[in-house]
Design a protein around this motif. Structure first.
Motif, PDB file in Angstrom:
ATOM      1  N   ILE A 171       0.836  -1.208   0.000  1.00  0.00           N
ATOM      2  CA  ILE A 171       0.000   0.000   0.000  1.00  0.00           C
ATOM      3  C   ILE A 171       0.864   1.249   0.000  1.00  0.00           C
ATOM      4  CG2 ILE A 171      -1.649   1.335   1.358  1.00  0.00           C
ATOM      5  CD1 ILE A 171      -2.833  -1.363   2.288  1.00  0.00           C
ATOM      6  N   ASP A 172       1.925   1.249   0.804  1.00  0.00           N
ATOM      7  CA  ASP A 172       2.819   2.415   0.856  1.00  0.00           C
ATOM      8  C   ASP A 172       3.461   2.668  -0.503  1.00  0.00           C
ATOM      9  OD1 ASP A 172       2.224   2.806   3.499  1.00  0.00           O
ATOM     10  OD2 ASP A 172       4.058   1.888   4.287  1.00  0.00           O
ATOM     11  N   ARG A 173       3.854   1.594  -1.164  1.00  0.00           N
ATOM     12  CA  ARG A 173       4.485   1.758  -2.482  1.00  0.00           C
ATOM     13  C   ARG A 173       3.484   2.278  -3.512  1.00  0.00           C
ATOM     14  NH1 ARG A 173       9.221  -2.456  -4.148  1.00  0.00           N
ATOM     15  NH2 ARG A 173      10.228  -2.698  -2.116  1.00  0.00           N
ATOM     16  N   ILE A 174       2.258   1.770  -3.459  1.00  0.00           N
ATOM     17  CA  ILE A 174       1.233   2.254  -4.388  1.00  0.00           C
ATOM     18  C   ILE A 174       0.996   3.745  -4.184  1.00  0.00           C
ATOM     19  CG2 ILE A 174      -1.242   2.144  -4.929  1.00  0.00           C
ATOM     20  CD1 ILE A 174      -1.076  -0.878  -4.454  1.00  0.00           C
ATOM     21  N   HIS A 175       0.915   4.163  -2.927  1.00  0.00           N
ATOM     22  CA  HIS A 175       0.661   5.576  -2.625  1.00  0.00           C
ATOM     23  C   HIS A 175       1.834   6.478  -3.042  1.00  0.00           C
ATOM     24  CE1 HIS A 175      -2.686   4.817   0.590  1.00  0.00           C
ATOM     25  NE2 HIS A 175      -3.010   4.437  -0.625  1.00  0.00           N
ATOM     26  N   SER A 176       3.013   5.895  -3.209  1.00  0.00           N
ATOM     27  CA  SER A 176       4.179   6.699  -3.593  1.00  0.00           C
ATOM     28  C   SER A 176       4.309   6.868  -5.106  1.00  0.00           C
ATOM     29  CB  SER A 176       5.465   6.054  -3.051  1.00  0.00           C
ATOM     30  OG  SER A 176       5.771   4.865  -3.765  1.00  0.00           O
ATOM     31  N   GLN A 177       3.471   6.151  -5.884  1.00  0.00           N
ATOM     32  CA  GLN A 177       3.598   6.182  -7.330  1.00  0.00           C
ATOM     33  C   GLN A 177       2.630   7.183  -7.957  1.00  0.00           C
ATOM     34  OE1 GLN A 177       5.995   4.666  -8.980  1.00  0.00           O
ATOM     35  NE2 GLN A 177       6.714   3.815  -7.023  1.00  0.00           N
ATOM     36  N   PRO A 178       3.118   8.048  -8.834  1.00  0.00           N
ATOM     37  CA  PRO A 178       2.241   9.066  -9.442  1.00  0.00           C
ATOM     38  C   PRO A 178       1.207   8.475 -10.391  1.00  0.00           C
ATOM     39  CG  PRO A 178       4.425   9.101 -10.451  1.00  0.00           C
ATOM     40  CD  PRO A 178       4.527   8.185  -9.273  1.00  0.00           C
ATOM     41  N   TRP A 179       1.463   7.269 -10.927  1.00  0.00           N
ATOM     42  CA  TRP A 179       0.534   6.667 -11.885  1.00  0.00           C
ATOM     43  C   TRP A 179      -0.567   5.853 -11.214  1.00  0.00           C
ATOM     44  CZ3 TRP A 179       0.699   1.632 -10.678  1.00  0.00           C
ATOM     45  CH2 TRP A 179       1.891   1.102 -10.176  1.00  0.00           C
ATOM     46  N   ALA A 180      -0.433   5.578  -9.924  1.00  0.00           N
ATOM     47  CA  ALA A 180      -1.343   4.639  -9.257  1.00  0.00           C
ATOM     48  C   ALA A 180      -2.653   5.302  -8.854  1.00  0.00           C
ATOM     49  CB  ALA A 180      -0.661   4.047  -8.028  1.00  0.00           C
ATOM     50  N   PRO A 181      -3.803   4.631  -9.132  1.00  0.00           N
ATOM     51  CA  PRO A 181      -5.109   5.136  -8.688  1.00  0.00           C
ATOM     52  C   PRO A 181      -5.337   4.789  -7.216  1.00  0.00           C
ATOM     53  CG  PRO A 181      -5.392   3.106  -9.913  1.00  0.00           C
ATOM     54  CD  PRO A 181      -3.910   3.413  -9.932  1.00  0.00           C
ATOM     55  N   LYS A 182      -4.795   5.584  -6.350  1.00  0.00           N
ATOM     56  CA  LYS A 182      -4.693   5.236  -4.922  1.00  0.00           C
ATOM     57  C   LYS A 182      -6.046   4.971  -4.250  1.00  0.00           C
ATOM     58  CE  LYS A 182      -0.664   8.248  -4.971  1.00  0.00           C
ATOM     59  NZ  LYS A 182      -0.770   8.402  -6.424  1.00  0.00           N
ATOM     60  N   SER A 183      -7.041   5.803  -4.540  1.00  0.00           N
ATOM     61  CA  SER A 183      -8.312   5.663  -3.834  1.00  0.00           C
ATOM     62  C   SER A 183      -9.155   4.516  -4.369  1.00  0.00           C
ATOM     63  CB  SER A 183      -9.105   6.973  -3.935  1.00  0.00           C
ATOM     64  OG  SER A 183      -9.373   7.279  -5.293  1.00  0.00           O
ATOM     65  N   ASN A 184      -8.793   3.961  -5.526  1.00  0.00           N
ATOM     66  CA  ASN A 184      -9.613   2.925  -6.159  1.00  0.00           C
ATOM     67  C   ASN A 184      -9.077   1.513  -5.952  1.00  0.00           C
ATOM     68  OD1 ASN A 184     -11.299   4.906  -7.318  1.00  0.00           O
ATOM     69  ND2 ASN A 184      -9.830   5.214  -8.973  1.00  0.00           N
ATOM     70  N   ILE A 185      -7.965   1.388  -5.291  1.00  0.00           N
ATOM     71  CA  ILE A 185      -7.312   0.084  -5.189  1.00  0.00           C
ATOM     72  C   ILE A 185      -7.371  -0.418  -3.749  1.00  0.00           C
ATOM     73  CG2 ILE A 185      -5.134  -1.169  -5.506  1.00  0.00           C
ATOM     74  CD1 ILE A 185      -6.467  -0.211  -8.098  1.00  0.00           C
ATOM     75  N   ARG A 186      -7.709  -1.695  -3.611  1.00  0.00           N
ATOM     76  CA  ARG A 186      -7.740  -2.338  -2.293  1.00  0.00           C
ATOM     77  C   ARG A 186      -6.801  -3.536  -2.297  1.00  0.00           C
ATOM     78  NH1 ARG A 186     -12.573  -0.766  -3.773  1.00  0.00           N
ATOM     79  NH2 ARG A 186     -13.089  -2.771  -4.737  1.00  0.00           N
ATOM     80  N   ILE A 187      -6.038  -3.656  -1.227  1.00  0.00           N
ATOM     81  CA  ILE A 187      -5.051  -4.730  -1.085  1.00  0.00           C
ATOM     82  C   ILE A 187      -5.361  -5.523   0.183  1.00  0.00           C
ATOM     83  CG2 ILE A 187      -2.611  -5.286  -0.744  1.00  0.00           C
ATOM     84  CD1 ILE A 187      -3.130  -4.222  -3.502  1.00  0.00           C
ATOM     85  N   ASN A 188      -5.370  -6.836   0.046  1.00  0.00           N
ATOM     86  CA  ASN A 188      -5.523  -7.709   1.202  1.00  0.00           C
ATOM     87  C   ASN A 188      -4.552  -8.873   1.062  1.00  0.00           C
ATOM     88  OD1 ASN A 188      -6.961  -8.608   3.672  1.00  0.00           O
ATOM     89  ND2 ASN A 188      -7.503 -10.350   2.366  1.00  0.00           N
ATOM     90  N   VAL A 189      -3.811  -9.156   2.123  1.00  0.00           N
ATOM     91  CA  VAL A 189      -2.828 -10.243   2.093  1.00  0.00           C
ATOM     92  C   VAL A 189      -3.204 -11.282   3.139  1.00  0.00           C
ATOM     93  CG1 VAL A 189      -0.397 -10.859   2.289  1.00  0.00           C
ATOM     94  CG2 VAL A 189      -1.034  -8.625   1.353  1.00  0.00           C
ATOM     95  N   LYS A 190      -3.272 -12.534   2.694  1.00  0.00           N
ATOM     96  CA  LYS A 190      -3.596 -13.630   3.608  1.00  0.00           C
ATOM     97  C   LYS A 190      -2.750 -14.835   3.240  1.00  0.00           C
ATOM     98  CE  LYS A 190      -7.414 -16.299   5.559  1.00  0.00           C
ATOM     99  NZ  LYS A 190      -8.897 -16.515   5.535  1.00  0.00           N
ATOM    100  N   ASN A 191      -1.995 -15.328   4.210  1.00  0.00           N
ATOM    101  CA  ASN A 191      -1.101 -16.475   4.004  1.00  0.00           C
ATOM    102  C   ASN A 191      -0.152 -16.248   2.829  1.00  0.00           C
ATOM    103  OD1 ASN A 191      -2.374 -17.883   6.128  1.00  0.00           O
ATOM    104  ND2 ASN A 191      -3.938 -18.690   4.721  1.00  0.00           N
ATOM    105  N   GLY A 192       0.293 -15.014   2.697  1.00  0.00           N
ATOM    106  CA  GLY A 192       1.262 -14.681   1.655  1.00  0.00           C
ATOM    107  C   GLY A 192       0.673 -14.441   0.283  1.00  0.00           C
ATOM    108  N   VAL A 193      -0.656 -14.639   0.141  1.00  0.00           N
ATOM    109  CA  VAL A 193      -1.318 -14.417  -1.141  1.00  0.00           C
ATOM    110  C   VAL A 193      -1.919 -13.010  -1.155  1.00  0.00           C
ATOM    111  CG1 VAL A 193      -3.129 -15.182  -2.721  1.00  0.00           C
ATOM    112  CG2 VAL A 193      -1.839 -16.863  -1.385  1.00  0.00           C
ATOM    113  N   VAL A 194      -1.600 -12.255  -2.195  1.00  0.00           N
ATOM    114  CA  VAL A 194      -2.055 -10.870  -2.307  1.00  0.00           C
ATOM    115  C   VAL A 194      -3.308 -10.816  -3.174  1.00  0.00           C
ATOM    116  CG1 VAL A 194      -1.464  -8.529  -3.006  1.00  0.00           C
ATOM    117  CG2 VAL A 194       0.313 -10.037  -2.104  1.00  0.00           C
ATOM    118  N   ASP A 195      -4.378 -10.288  -2.604  1.00  0.00           N
ATOM    119  CA  ASP A 195      -5.612 -10.065  -3.352  1.00  0.00           C
ATOM    120  C   ASP A 195      -5.703  -8.573  -3.663  1.00  0.00           C
ATOM    121  OD1 ASP A 195      -8.630 -11.471  -3.700  1.00  0.00           O
ATOM    122  OD2 ASP A 195      -8.588  -9.280  -3.559  1.00  0.00           O
TER     123      ASP A 195
END
Length: 241
Positions: A171-195
């Motif tokens: 999430i921190d990396r996404i927020h640092s990128q000028p191209w990333a749609p920060k408010s539209n993206i959701r990240i969830n990590v469970k058992n090492g799998v990124v959704d």
């Protein structure tokens, strides 16, 4: 990273009086495309490349222009072309005063010079003395070293953090990128799998987000639930839809 970290030390050189045949012989034997040219005091005065040797009378490839064009160019330019295609020694054919960098020059500055001037090598000079040369191959070698290091078990283990830490870093990396749609993206990590889910308006953004996650996780355990919204029509298109 700076030039000194990447450059080839003590590169092969020729002098101003090196015959063209020897220059060609060196380029072919060493499988390189250019050589620095030094004067009698060891100061670099130019560089001779394969491009300087393409228009040669021996090949019948010297520049030929219609007479009317020769009138506009003038004798100085025509004389220079003659030297380029007929001269016997490196000093007469070389590109004089080539672009150079210091050993402390940042690597991105060196690559910028290569890209902006469409050149394949940059001599490294200190106090007017040639101390090295950086070619595209040297840069690839440096990249290979870094990639090999990152593939070691020790480095891979460093990236295997817990789910919460991994999620926060992504999430921190996404927020640092000028191209990333920060408010539209959701990240969830469970058992090492990124959704990853949310809306994007360009497939290049999907590729960039997946690349960013792969950098953090060092594996391909990603569930891509991003939805592509067609900018013109506003239609939503799921990845597998």
């Amino acid at each position: 990273m700076i030039a000194a970290n990447v450059m080839t030390n003590t590169p092969i050189t020729v002098n101003e009086n090196t015959p063209v045949f020897e220059v060609v012989d060196l380029l072919l034997d060493l499988k390189i495309s250019g050589l620095p040219v030094l004067d009698s005091n060891g100061i670099m005065v130019g560089i001779i490349t394969e491009g300087d040797l393409l228009r040669r009378s021996e090949l019948g490839t010297e520049i030929k222009r219609p007479h009317w064009q020769e009138l506009f160019l003038g004798p100085d330019k025509l004389a220079k072309d003659y030297v380029q295609s007929h001269a016997c020694y490196a000093g007469a054919i070389m590109t004089a005063r080539p672009l150079t960098v210091s050993p402390e020059a940042p690597l991105d500055e060196v690559i910028g010079l290569m890209e902006n001037n469409n050149i394949k090598r940059v001599p490294v000079v200190k106090a007017d003395k040639l101390v090295g040369i950086i070619t595209r191959v040297d840069i690839l070698k440096a990249l290979r070293t870094i990639l090999q290091r990152d593939r070691t078990p020790e480095r891979a283990h460093e990236k295997n953090t817990d789910d919460n830490s991994m999620q926060k870093e992504i999430i921190d990396r996404i927020h640092s990128q000028p191209w990333a749609p920060k408010s539209n993206i959701r990240i969830n990590v469970k058992n090492g799998v990124v959704d990853i889910s949310g809306a994007i308006w360009d497939e290049n953004i999907r590729a960039a987000l997946i690349t960013l996650i792969e950098e953090v996780t060092a594996n391909g355990d990603i569930c891509d639930h991003l939805v592509f919204i067609e900018p013109t029509t506003g239609f939503c298109i799921a990845k597998n839809g």
